[in-house]
Structure formats: C-alpha cells, structure tokens
Design an enzyme around this catalytic site. Structure first.
Site, PDB file in Angstrom:
ATOM      1  N   ASP A 188      13.505 -30.658   7.499  1.00 26.80           N
ATOM      2  CA  ASP A 188      12.860 -31.003   8.763  1.00 26.80           C
ATOM      3  C   ASP A 188      11.682 -31.865   8.351  1.00 26.80           C
ATOM      4  O   ASP A 188      10.722 -31.369   7.748  1.00 26.80           O
ATOM      5  CB  ASP A 188      12.374 -29.728   9.474  1.00 26.80           C
ATOM      6  N   HIS A 189      11.742 -33.144   8.658  1.00 27.45           N
ATOM      7  CA  HIS A 189      10.745 -34.027   8.043  1.00 27.45           C
ATOM      8  C   HIS A 189       9.326 -33.716   8.520  1.00 27.45           C
ATOM      9  O   HIS A 189       8.364 -34.132   7.891  1.00 27.45           O
ATOM     10  CB  HIS A 189      11.111 -35.502   8.254  1.00 27.45           C
TER      11      HIS A 189
ATOM     12  N   HIS B  83      11.491 -29.693  15.056  1.00 17.62           N
ATOM     13  CA  HIS B  83      10.084 -29.997  14.739  1.00 17.62           C
ATOM     14  C   HIS B  83       9.101 -29.094  15.497  1.00 17.62           C
ATOM     15  O   HIS B  83       8.140 -28.580  14.932  1.00 17.62           O
ATOM     16  CB  HIS B  83       9.747 -31.452  15.076  1.00 17.62           C
TER      17      HIS B  83
END
Ligand code: BG6
Length: 513
Positions: free
Chosen positions: A198-199, A261
């Site tokens: 999950d960036h 996110h």
C-alpha cells in the site's frame, strides 16, 4: 522553525542495512509504475548504499525487446522520472545488471524460460537465488502469475534463499474476491512470502504517525475518548481521473481509496501501542482496529455515507470537464468520484468518538491530513468577556503535499479586552530534516528485500478493510444515485459531505494555504 538536535540513532537504524542480494523480477516492466516509481526507487536505494552489490533486475513484458533495447528504454525513462540527477557510473552499474524476457503473463511457456534465465542471472550476479517478484500488472494476473511461478518451482524457498512476491492494488474488488484471491495465493505460497503493498505506508509522514504517538510522552495520555471529540481524515485531490477512466469507472472513489489507503491511516491513528515494532506485533494492533469498526447496517449507509460525482468546474483558474466527459468514462456513468463517511470504532479507547473520512477527485485543494479535534475547554471563565465561544484545539498531521504537524490553539489577541484568536504552532519536515529525493517506494522495496513485512498488508487486514466497505457497496449498488453530478470540480465536494458533520455541530477543516 529553528534549530534541532538529531537524536543519536543506532547506526543500523539511521542508515539501514544493505538489502539482501537478490534478483528482482518485474512483471509489467514496460509499464508506467516501472518507469515512474520502481526504477527511480531502485536507483535511489543504490545511491544510498541500501541495495546489495549483488543485485539484478529481470524485466518481463509482452513487447519483443533485447536486453540492449530494454536498457536503452529504461535509460530514456530515467531522464524523465529520476527524482534527482543520475550519476553515470552508478547508472552504468545498474544497466549491466538489467535483463529482459518477453512473454504473456498468463501463458505457461513463459515460466520455464524465465526459470532458465534466472538461473543464469543468479549465477552471473551472485544473487544467491533470492527472488523478489514485483507484480506491476493488471490485477487479473496476480493469481495466474503466482501459480505459474510456483508450478515451475520459482516460489520454493530453502534455508539458503528466499522467494517473495509484491502485489500492487487493487487487491480484489470486494470482500468475496479479496478472499478468493488470498486463498488462491495461499494455496501455492506462504503468507510470509506475500507482500501486499500500500504505497501510503511508504510515505515518511504516514510512518511518522507511529513516532508522534509512541515516541512522545505527551500525546498518548490524551489520545482517547476523554479528550478527543472526533477525528477527520481527508485525502483530497485536484486531479481528475487522468488516463485511468476505464479502471476508475469500474472502481470508484470508495474502492480506490478507502479499504486500502484510508484504512491504513485510521488504523495507525487509532491502534493501541504494539508490544514491539515486529511486523506482526504492529499488524495485529492495526487489524484489531479494523475489526472494531462498527459494521454499517443498510440504514447506516443511508445516513452515514455520502457519494458524489464531479461536474465541470474550475481548477487552478482553468475550466475542466465533468467526470462523464473524461476519456473512457460512459456519458451516463454513476460512479462516485468523492466519498465522505462517518465511522465508529467500538472499543474502550474510541467509543463515541466519530471518525469522519473524506476523499475525492477534482476537489478544491490537494491535501492529505489527519485532524485530531480535542474537546472544548469549559466556557465558565470567559462568560463575562467578549468571547462568544471557545474554539477546540486541533492537532493536524499533514501528510502531503505539506509534510508536518501543527497544533491549533487559542491565544489572546493583544488589546485591552479579552478576545481570542486561533493560532497554529507548526513543524515542517523540510525545516528540520531537509528533503530527500524519494518516490515513496524506496523504503517498501528495501523492507521487502530484508524480509520486514511491517509496512505491508496481511491477508486478514485486506479482508477487514473490505468488510468495512462491503455494506456500502451493496446499498449503493441497490440504490443507484439519481442526482449525479452533484459537485462542481474545484469545490469541496457535495453539500451532503458538509452536512454529515454540520448536523452534529462539527466542520471539515479545509486546507488553506
Ligand atoms: C492510488 C489511487 O492508489 O492513490 C489514485 O488509485 C490516487 O486514484 C492515488 O490518486 C493517490 O496517491 P498519492 O500518493 O498521490 O496520494
């Protein structure tokens, strides 16, 4: 703000240890993620001495290309996407370890060829048989690629080498598909081999939530329902759907941002202190929060969630088209481009403290922030002064593009009578620590190469995130919106998103420069 003294950190923490030797296999090597993020991030790691000298890359994509052509292409891309200047010696070193193999990810014949190439590459670059497979592909290939790798023995680990897979989002499109994908992957690989990225967790300011909460003695005692009135998490964007209309129209703002996110931001903000920073200690606590989010009933969905879609409007002085006029979006699309919702976390710390979330495209400003709003002070002392209300204190974690923390409190306005003004005390990262060229992927790639899964999502966390949004997806599907578009591009979203807080006497803190 002025001067700081950096705390001495253990050397390995300050600089990090170089990653294990390995070959990184990138499926989707000709794609956008590879050129914009992965290659620049690997280069930045090499520049900071965090990449092993025993390293190689194998790109896999559909196009017919020799190693030489692949290297030329990547060099051209780097000119455009490097976060800083490119050092020619280091880049040469990099190019020498870059290889390419052509193939369709879904076709079995690719994998024996890949295995043969990997044997040679491992030997040539002494990478010890450690493989990191990065799936920068469409989600349809996640299952097939991992199964095909396993079928030719490329997922097998031994005491001497590891095999890990990084999977990008979207991880499923609802709870059922996420579960099915987890089962499919876990039938041929072990959980410890799967790194669901999950960036958002690669962002320094997101990781800083843990430091703010647990490295300071002053916040934790007040971080609960006794002192906190509510929490707001906003991820507002000014961009539209750009070239991603066909993906986005299937996904929508809810799927695109919330189970992943936004759930990371909630869980880091709300979790209990973990017993250590070991991967599972942190992720257990995050997962407890996700499981404590009160499930929505269909009535809750109607009252506590809001969806919107942008019409045309003005962003940065320029007229921009409505969502329905974007490329690859049907002219009668009912997909939401903005969501607001109120969540409750059913545990001892957070009972009765609402968590409001808001995210959307084509909003008035690009800003990601977490606002912790504290309860108001009692008014008693001020009742004989011109002060009419007392404003609440807010602690704001600015995630991007501003990076820092600010605390809003009341101060006396100079003058003969008691009047109050809101002032902000603020810390900005760049003032203290400067700015580092970073794509946000460096830390995550490095963590995977050293086997630290703390910042990656475990199977149960992904499923817990989907559990939260599933009832919303169901109700929204059953009751398609009739009033889209309902906000103009360049505004703060539909009026109902404001009403969600205002009917409870609260307001979104909108970002102002
Ligand atoms: C992606 C979403 O995961 O995150 C995009 O698919 C969104 O729609 C992006 O724009 C936001 O990431 P960042 O790092 O720009 O906040």
């Amino acid at each position: 703000m002025g001067h700081t003294e950096l705390m001495p950190a253990a050397p390995q923490l300050r600089t990090g240890r170089p990653a294990d030797p390995c070959t990184m296999v990138i499926f989707g090597a000709a794609g956008d993620l590879t050129r914009r993020k992965l290659i620049p991030a690997l280069y930045n790691l090499a520049k900071s001495d965090l990449l092993s000298r025993e390293f190689a890359i194998v790109g896999v994509a559909r196009a017919e290309m020799s190693d030489e052509v692949f290297r030329k292409k990547i060099t051209e891309d780097m000119k455009q996407f490097a976060s800083d200047g490119v050092d020619s010696d280091l880049w040469e070193w990099f190019l020498r370890r870059m290889h390419y193999v052509r193939g369709n990810f879904g076709e079995k014949d690719l994998y024996p060829r890949l295995r043969d190439l990997l044997e040679k590459v491992d030997e040539e670059h002494s990478t010890h048989g450690n493989h990191l497979y990065y799936l920068a592909t469409s989600a349809d290939y996640f299952g097939p690629v991992v199964e095909n790798l396993a079928a030719v023995g490329l997922m097998e680990e031994s005491e001497h080498h590891w095999r890990r897979v990084i999977i990008e989002k979207p991880f499923g499109h609802d709870l059922e598909s996420a579960r099915a994908l987890n089962q499919r992957l876990l039938s041929v690989a072990k959980e410890h081999q799967i790194y669901r990225i999950d960036h958002y967790l690669g962002k320094e300011t997101v990781q800083n939530i843990l430091a703010l909460r647990f490295a300071n003695g002053i916040f934790e005692p007040i971080w609960n329902r006794r002192y906190i009135d509510h929490v707001q998490i906003s991820v507002t964007e000014t961009v539209g759907v750009e070239q991603r209309g066909s993906y986005y129209d299937q996904a929508g703002a809810l799927r695109d941002m919330v189970p992943n996110h936004m759930m990371q931001l909630i869980s880091l903000t709300a979790m209990e202190p973990p017993v250590s920073f070991q991967a599972d200690a942190v992720r257990d606590e995050q997962n407890k929060i996700l499981r404590a989010i009160q499930p929505y009933t269909p009535e809750d969905v109607l009252i506590k969630t809001v969806r919107g879609q942008y019409g045309e409007g003005i962003i940065n002085g320029e007229r921009v088209p409505a969502y329905r006029e974007e490329p690859d979006v049907p002219p009668d699309s009912r997909t939401e481009t903005c969501v607001a919702m109120k969540l409750s976390i059913d545990n001892w710390r957070w009972a009765d403290v609402p968590f409001y979330l808001r995210t959307g495209k084509r909003l008035a400003a690009r800003h990601t922030q977490i606002v912790i709003q504290f309860r108001r002070a009692p008014f008693v002392l001020f009742r004989d002064t011109p002060v009419e209300t007392l404003m609440p204190n807010q602690l704001v974690v600015h995630i991007q593009p501003e990076e820092g923390i600010s605390l809003r409190f009341a101060a006396k306005v100079p003058g003969p009578s008691m009047r109050l003004g809101a002032v902000d005390m603020s810390f900005e990262y760049r003032d203290y620590f400067g700015t580092q060229p970073s794509t946000g992927y460096e830390r995550l790639l490095h963590d995977c190469m050293i086997g630290d899964a703390t910042l990656f999502q475990r199977a149960d966390m992904v499923e817990a995130g989907w559990c939260v949004v599933s009832p919303v997806l169901d109700v929204w599907k059953a009751l398609p919106p009739r009033y889209f578009p309902n906000y103009a591009a360049g505004t703060w979203g539909p009026k109902e998103a404001d009403d969600l807080l205002e009917r409870e006497g609260r307001h979104w803190r909108n970002f102002e420069k």
